[in-house]
Design a protein around this motif. Structure first.
Motif, PDB file in Angstrom:
ATOM      1  N   VAL A  30       0.822  -1.231   0.064  1.00 30.33           N
ATOM      2  CA  VAL A  30      -0.294  -0.042   0.006  1.00 30.33           C
ATOM      3  C   VAL A  30       0.736   1.092   0.129  1.00 30.33           C
ATOM      4  O   VAL A  30       0.697   2.015  -0.632  1.00 30.33           O
ATOM      5  CB  VAL A  30      -0.892   0.081   1.264  1.00 30.33           C
ATOM      6  CG1 VAL A  30      -1.753   1.356   1.326  1.00 30.33           C
ATOM      7  CG2 VAL A  30      -1.909  -1.035   1.365  1.00 30.33           C
ATOM      8  N   VAL A  31       1.981   1.113   0.800  1.00 28.43           N
ATOM      9  CA  VAL A  31       2.749   2.584   0.643  1.00 28.43           C
ATOM     10  C   VAL A  31       3.503   2.681  -0.359  1.00 28.43           C
ATOM     11  O   VAL A  31       3.611   3.729  -0.885  1.00 28.43           O
ATOM     12  CB  VAL A  31       3.971   2.358   1.898  1.00 28.43           C
ATOM     13  CG1 VAL A  31       4.869   3.255   1.899  1.00 28.43           C
ATOM     14  CG2 VAL A  31       3.317   2.291   3.506  1.00 28.43           C
ATOM     15  N   ILE A  32       4.035   1.735  -1.298  1.00 29.51           N
ATOM     16  CA  ILE A  32       4.542   1.734  -2.328  1.00 29.51           C
ATOM     17  C   ILE A  32       3.517   2.364  -3.478  1.00 29.51           C
ATOM     18  O   ILE A  32       3.983   3.153  -4.357  1.00 29.51           O
ATOM     19  CB  ILE A  32       5.054   0.409  -2.910  1.00 29.51           C
ATOM     20  CG1 ILE A  32       6.227   0.015  -2.217  1.00 29.51           C
ATOM     21  CG2 ILE A  32       5.512   0.412  -4.490  1.00 29.51           C
ATOM     22  CD1 ILE A  32       6.866  -1.338  -2.397  1.00 29.51           C
ATOM     23  N   MET A  33       2.299   1.748  -3.381  1.00 34.34           N
ATOM     24  CA  MET A  33       1.334   2.393  -4.459  1.00 34.34           C
ATOM     25  C   MET A  33       1.091   3.679  -4.123  1.00 34.34           C
ATOM     26  O   MET A  33       1.035   4.732  -5.031  1.00 34.34           O
ATOM     27  CB  MET A  33      -0.057   1.678  -4.372  1.00 34.34           C
ATOM     28  CG  MET A  33      -0.015   0.012  -4.674  1.00 34.34           C
ATOM     29  SD  MET A  33       0.428  -0.027  -6.602  1.00 34.34           S
ATOM     30  CE  MET A  33       2.321  -0.501  -6.417  1.00 34.34           C
ATOM     31  N   LEU A  34       1.034   4.038  -2.844  1.00 35.14           N
ATOM     32  CA  LEU A  34       0.743   5.412  -2.357  1.00 35.14           C
ATOM     33  C   LEU A  34       2.011   6.243  -2.722  1.00 35.14           C
ATOM     34  O   LEU A  34       1.755   7.545  -3.251  1.00 35.14           O
ATOM     35  CB  LEU A  34       0.394   5.588  -0.900  1.00 35.14           C
ATOM     36  CG  LEU A  34      -1.058   5.189  -0.371  1.00 35.14           C
ATOM     37  CD1 LEU A  34      -0.930   5.191   1.058  1.00 35.14           C
ATOM     38  CD2 LEU A  34      -2.097   6.188  -0.868  1.00 35.14           C
ATOM     39  N   LEU A  39       3.997  10.522  -6.190  1.00 33.47           N
ATOM     40  CA  LEU A  39       4.976  10.897  -7.068  1.00 33.47           C
ATOM     41  C   LEU A  39       4.505  11.418  -8.748  1.00 33.47           C
ATOM     42  O   LEU A  39       4.937  12.238  -9.263  1.00 33.47           O
ATOM     43  CB  LEU A  39       6.249  10.172  -7.103  1.00 33.47           C
ATOM     44  CG  LEU A  39       7.179   9.954  -5.862  1.00 33.47           C
ATOM     45  CD1 LEU A  39       8.238   9.066  -6.095  1.00 33.47           C
ATOM     46  CD2 LEU A  39       7.692  11.408  -5.523  1.00 33.47           C
ATOM     47  N   ALA A  40       3.603  10.587  -8.862  1.00 35.59           N
ATOM     48  CA  ALA A  40       3.201  10.601 -10.309  1.00 35.59           C
ATOM     49  C   ALA A  40       2.390  11.900 -10.449  1.00 35.59           C
ATOM     50  O   ALA A  40       2.244  12.703 -11.291  1.00 35.59           O
ATOM     51  CB  ALA A  40       2.182   9.500 -10.875  1.00 35.59           C
ATOM     52  N   GLY A  41       1.637  12.079  -9.373  1.00 32.56           N
ATOM     53  CA  GLY A  41       1.055  13.460  -9.205  1.00 32.56           C
ATOM     54  C   GLY A  41       1.670  14.779  -9.379  1.00 32.56           C
ATOM     55  O   GLY A  41       1.457  15.786  -9.802  1.00 32.56           O
ATOM     56  N   ASN A 261      10.715   9.380 -13.391  1.00 31.32           N
ATOM     57  CA  ASN A 261      11.306   8.126 -13.811  1.00 31.32           C
ATOM     58  C   ASN A 261      12.882   8.046 -13.232  1.00 31.32           C
ATOM     59  O   ASN A 261      13.345   6.915 -12.994  1.00 31.32           O
ATOM     60  CB  ASN A 261      11.688   8.367 -15.419  1.00 31.32           C
ATOM     61  CG  ASN A 261      10.331   8.126 -16.146  1.00 31.32           C
ATOM     62  OD1 ASN A 261       9.651   7.701 -15.593  1.00 31.32           O
ATOM     63  ND2 ASN A 261      10.300   8.818 -17.448  1.00 31.32           N
ATOM     64  N   ARG A 262      13.316   9.034 -12.793  1.00 32.62           N
ATOM     65  CA  ARG A 262      14.931   8.992 -12.079  1.00 32.62           C
ATOM     66  C   ARG A 262      14.790   8.545 -10.532  1.00 32.62           C
ATOM     67  O   ARG A 262      15.436   7.975 -10.223  1.00 32.62           O
ATOM     68  CB  ARG A 262      15.377  10.386 -12.188  1.00 32.62           C
ATOM     69  CG  ARG A 262      16.040  10.559 -13.379  1.00 32.62           C
ATOM     70  CD  ARG A 262      17.117  11.885 -13.535  1.00 32.62           C
ATOM     71  NE  ARG A 262      16.567  13.021 -12.631  1.00 32.62           N
ATOM     72  CZ  ARG A 262      15.714  14.260 -13.115  1.00 32.62           C
ATOM     73  NH1 ARG A 262      15.606  14.091 -14.459  1.00 32.62           N
ATOM     74  NH2 ARG A 262      15.432  14.992 -12.461  1.00 32.62           N
ATOM     75  N   GLN A 263      13.639   9.088  -9.945  1.00 35.43           N
ATOM     76  CA  GLN A 263      13.679   8.888  -8.541  1.00 35.43           C
ATOM     77  C   GLN A 263      12.551   7.828  -8.139  1.00 35.43           C
ATOM     78  O   GLN A 263      12.709   7.273  -7.194  1.00 35.43           O
ATOM     79  CB  GLN A 263      12.786  10.200  -8.056  1.00 35.43           C
ATOM     80  CG  GLN A 263      13.466  11.591  -8.095  1.00 35.43           C
ATOM     81  CD  GLN A 263      12.966  12.555  -7.583  1.00 35.43           C
ATOM     82  OE1 GLN A 263      11.972  12.725  -7.167  1.00 35.43           O
ATOM     83  NE2 GLN A 263      13.682  13.683  -7.832  1.00 35.43           N
ATOM     84  N   VAL A 267      12.942   4.908  -4.890  1.00 38.73           N
ATOM     85  CA  VAL A 267      11.895   4.975  -3.760  1.00 38.73           C
ATOM     86  C   VAL A 267      11.547   3.469  -3.305  1.00 38.73           C
ATOM     87  O   VAL A 267      11.273   3.211  -2.253  1.00 38.73           O
ATOM     88  CB  VAL A 267      10.862   6.020  -4.119  1.00 38.73           C
ATOM     89  CG1 VAL A 267       9.791   6.020  -3.076  1.00 38.73           C
ATOM     90  CG2 VAL A 267      11.536   7.524  -4.035  1.00 38.73           C
ATOM     91  N   ILE A 268      11.182   2.802  -4.430  1.00 40.17           N
ATOM     92  CA  ILE A 268      10.364   1.479  -4.434  1.00 40.17           C
ATOM     93  C   ILE A 268      11.529   0.711  -3.667  1.00 40.17           C
ATOM     94  O   ILE A 268      11.137  -0.187  -2.729  1.00 40.17           O
ATOM     95  CB  ILE A 268      10.023   0.915  -5.759  1.00 40.17           C
ATOM     96  CG1 ILE A 268       8.833   1.715  -6.254  1.00 40.17           C
ATOM     97  CG2 ILE A 268       9.643  -0.477  -5.738  1.00 40.17           C
ATOM     98  CD1 ILE A 268       8.620   1.358  -7.687  1.00 40.17           C
ATOM     99  N   ILE A 269      12.962   0.795  -4.204  1.00 40.21           N
ATOM    100  CA  ILE A 269      13.863  -0.312  -3.525  1.00 40.21           C
ATOM    101  C   ILE A 269      14.088   0.005  -2.325  1.00 40.21           C
ATOM    102  O   ILE A 269      14.091  -0.727  -1.386  1.00 40.21           O
ATOM    103  CB  ILE A 269      14.986   0.004  -4.457  1.00 40.21           C
ATOM    104  CG1 ILE A 269      14.888  -0.696  -5.749  1.00 40.21           C
ATOM    105  CG2 ILE A 269      16.265  -0.689  -3.637  1.00 40.21           C
ATOM    106  CD1 ILE A 269      15.782  -0.514  -6.772  1.00 40.21           C
ATOM    107  N   GLY A 270      14.013   1.307  -1.661  1.00 39.38           N
ATOM    108  CA  GLY A 270      14.108   1.774  -0.383  1.00 39.38           C
ATOM    109  C   GLY A 270      13.100   1.202   0.335  1.00 39.38           C
ATOM    110  O   GLY A 270      13.374   0.766   1.495  1.00 39.38           O
ATOM    111  N   LEU A 271      11.774   1.347  -0.239  1.00 37.76           N
ATOM    112  CA  LEU A 271      10.640   0.912   0.684  1.00 37.76           C
ATOM    113  C   LEU A 271      10.763  -0.694   0.701  1.00 37.76           C
ATOM    114  O   LEU A 271      10.459  -1.097   2.129  1.00 37.76           O
ATOM    115  CB  LEU A 271       9.486   1.354   0.037  1.00 37.76           C
ATOM    116  CG  LEU A 271       9.041   2.840   0.098  1.00 37.76           C
ATOM    117  CD1 LEU A 271       7.909   3.087  -0.871  1.00 37.76           C
ATOM    118  CD2 LEU A 271       9.053   3.507   1.655  1.00 37.76           C
TER     119      LEU A 271
END
Length: 540
Positions: A30-34, A39-41, A261-263, A267-271
């Motif tokens: 859920v956190v990754i999706m949020l 970030l997309a927003g 695309n850079r970030q 973020v996903i890997i860190g989470l």
């Protein structure tokens, strides 16, 4: 037996692992999706902001060139020599020797019927003159209000501008009637006979160079809008009469999408790493302590602990809050944009409101724990009233409420803490203003009241507002208490002001009392000790 215990332990650990690990994995998903959605927003908002900002940049560049051209046109058209040599007695030699410019690419003198009397073009656009000349005159003649320019109230208002197109070239046309310099003579004359048009040509090469100077990639000029394309940004160029002249287009760099695309993957890997570590730690703790049940300790002196916590948190919040206010004030003072200054003003107002709430919470917690320090001194009543009126007068004026102060000659000095006395008065007067209607009045009167034990200086804060029902009077001095829920919804506030003010007044040896009638207003009376003779001698 030991094997059975080990089996039970393993089963318990496995069950604990499943019961703890699965929810953590779900939470991480859920956190990754949020995070991705957020970030997309941000990326989409950044892309929209880039498009809007680049359009404003292009508009500003065109506007700057137009204003420079108008300034030169005004200098030539509002000139007595030009009027005599062109409109009074046509002198082609004078025109050839005087009508040229280092700012404009071309100058054209034409009559009201559109006939051209003289034209000049700079060397680099001289070959374009035959096509630009008629297009510029036609565009100038259809400019709205052209015939009335000569009778404008000021010379600056006698010049206007438009856009025109000839082939693949777009140009700015600044046109003005040729008039005498004297305003009264100019306004009194009939319709002008001759007009001066200055031309600033934008060739395709110059458009591309301008885009590069503005850091806008691949800027081009086309005759009409291309089909919608997310990779391009366009800005329409229109003449003064609303006709479409051309479209400037440049490449959309999508800075938000590029940053996304850079970030996003870091973020996903860190989470995921954090989630895996959390699962491992949870498994270790559950495995070691699944049979241990901790008894919660009863909280000792909960009220003091709560007060200390609130005080610490409030003090920690003050520093960044003051920084926010300071930077917002800098933005408001140094930025020329009205929209930016307005937004900065909203930030300042919200931050100051939050600061007042923090101060109220800290004061209430200190009062609850008995840690308020007072520094009593002899204070001139008239001076304090003048100070308070200066501080809160703008608020009353903004609310449309008349604020007046007066003091009895006998109520000349009070013995109280200066800061806390002022705080009490500001709270009471602020409430009176808040609950008064536009056009109402709030009066503050200081008087001396002699009691059995000591003389008191009484500050009566009288308003003509909504008043308070007798049944609600008992609630208004409670912490976080207000007269009723409707009042809280309509006027806001935390309900701490009156509670703090009365507690402070009692700490200074006084009190706050209220007399009110619903619909007829209220009178809040702040009682403070009058200064004794010995105290006055010490001050003197």
């Amino acid at each position: 037996m030991r094997d059975e215990i080990s089996t039970v332990s393993d089963d318990g650990a496995r069950g604990a692992w499943i019961s703890v690990g699965v929810p953590i994995l779900g939470l991480m998903f859920v956190v990754i999706m949020l995070a991705v959605a957020t970030l997309a927003g941000f990326a989409a908002e950044s892309d929209r902001g880039y498009a809007a900002s680049s359009r404003r940049l292009v508009d500003s560049a065109l506007d700057g060139r137009g204003l420079a051209l108008q300034s030169v046109a005004l200098d030539y058209a509002n000139w007595d020599q030009a009027y005599r040599a062109i409109s009074d007695d046509w002198d082609p030699d004078w025109a050839e020797g005087n009508l040229y410019s280092s700012v404009a690419d071309g100058m054209i003198v034409f009559r009201a019927d559109g006939s051209i009397r003289y034209s000049w073009f700079a060397d680099d656009v001289a070959a374009l003159g035959p096509s630009i000349r008629p297009a510029a005159v036609d565009a100038a003649r259809v400019t709205p209000g052209l015939r009335q320019l000569a009778r404008a109230a000021s010379p600056a208002a006698t010049v206007t501008r438009t856009f025109a197109r000839a082939g693949e070239n777009v140009f700015i046309v600044s046109v003005a009637p040729i008039t005498e310099e004297d305003n009264s003579v100019r306004i009194a004359n009939t319709a002008p006979r001759d007009y001066l048009a200055l031309v600033d040509v934008m060739t395709p090469a110059e458009v591309t160079a301008t885009g590069a100077a503005l850091d806008l990639a691949d800027m081009t000029l086309s005759a009409r809008h291309s089909p919608p394309n997310e990779d391009n940004i366009s800005a329409m160029i229109t003449a003064a009469d609303g006709a479409e002249v051309g479209v400037l287009q440049w490449r959309h760099l999508h800075p938000g999408a590029a940053a996304f695309n850079r970030q996003i993957w870091p973020v996903i890997i860190g989470l995921l790493c954090v989630g895996g570590l959390a699962i491992l730690v949870a498994r270790l703790l559950v495995t070691r302590h699944m049979r241990i049940v901790a008894d919660a300790r009863a909280a000792l002196d909960a009220n003091t602990a709560k007060s200390e916590f609130l005080t610490r948190v409030g003090q920690e919040l003050r520093t960044p809050l003051n920084a926010v206010i300071g930077y917002a004030e800098m933005i408001q003072e140094e930025n020329a944009s009205l929209e930016t200054r307005t937004d900065a003003g909203r930030i300042i107002a919200a931050a100051r409101h939050l600061g007042h709430l923090i101060n109220d919470i800290i004061d209430q917690s200190r009062l609850d724990s008995g840690r308020v320090k007072l520094f009593a001194e002899v204070l001139p009543v008239a001076g304090v009233l003048a100070e308070v009126q200066g501080l809160i007068g703008p608020q009353a004026k903004a609310a449309g409420v008349e604020l007046t102060t007066s003091s009895n000659a006998l109520a000349d000095f009070a013995f109280a803490d200066h800061v806390r006395m002022r705080q009490c008065l500001l709270n009471l007067i602020g409430n009176a203003i808040k609950f008064s209607e536009v056009g109402g009045a709030v009066s503050v009167r200081a008087r001396l009241e002699k009691g059995d034990r000591a003389a008191m200086v009484v500050f009566d804060v009288i308003d003509e507002g909504i008043g308070i029902a007798k049944a609600d009077l008992e609630h208004i001095f409670s912490p976080f208490g207000q007269a009723n829920s409707a009042i809280a919804k309509a006027f806001g506030g935390t309900g701490l002001g009156l509670s703090i003010s009365r507690d402070l007044a009692r700490e200074m040896g006084g009190d706050i009392r209220v007399v009110s009638e619903l619909g007829k207003g209220s009178t809040f009376s702040l009682y403070l000790p009058a200064a004794t003779g010995s105290a006055l001698k010490v001050v003197a």
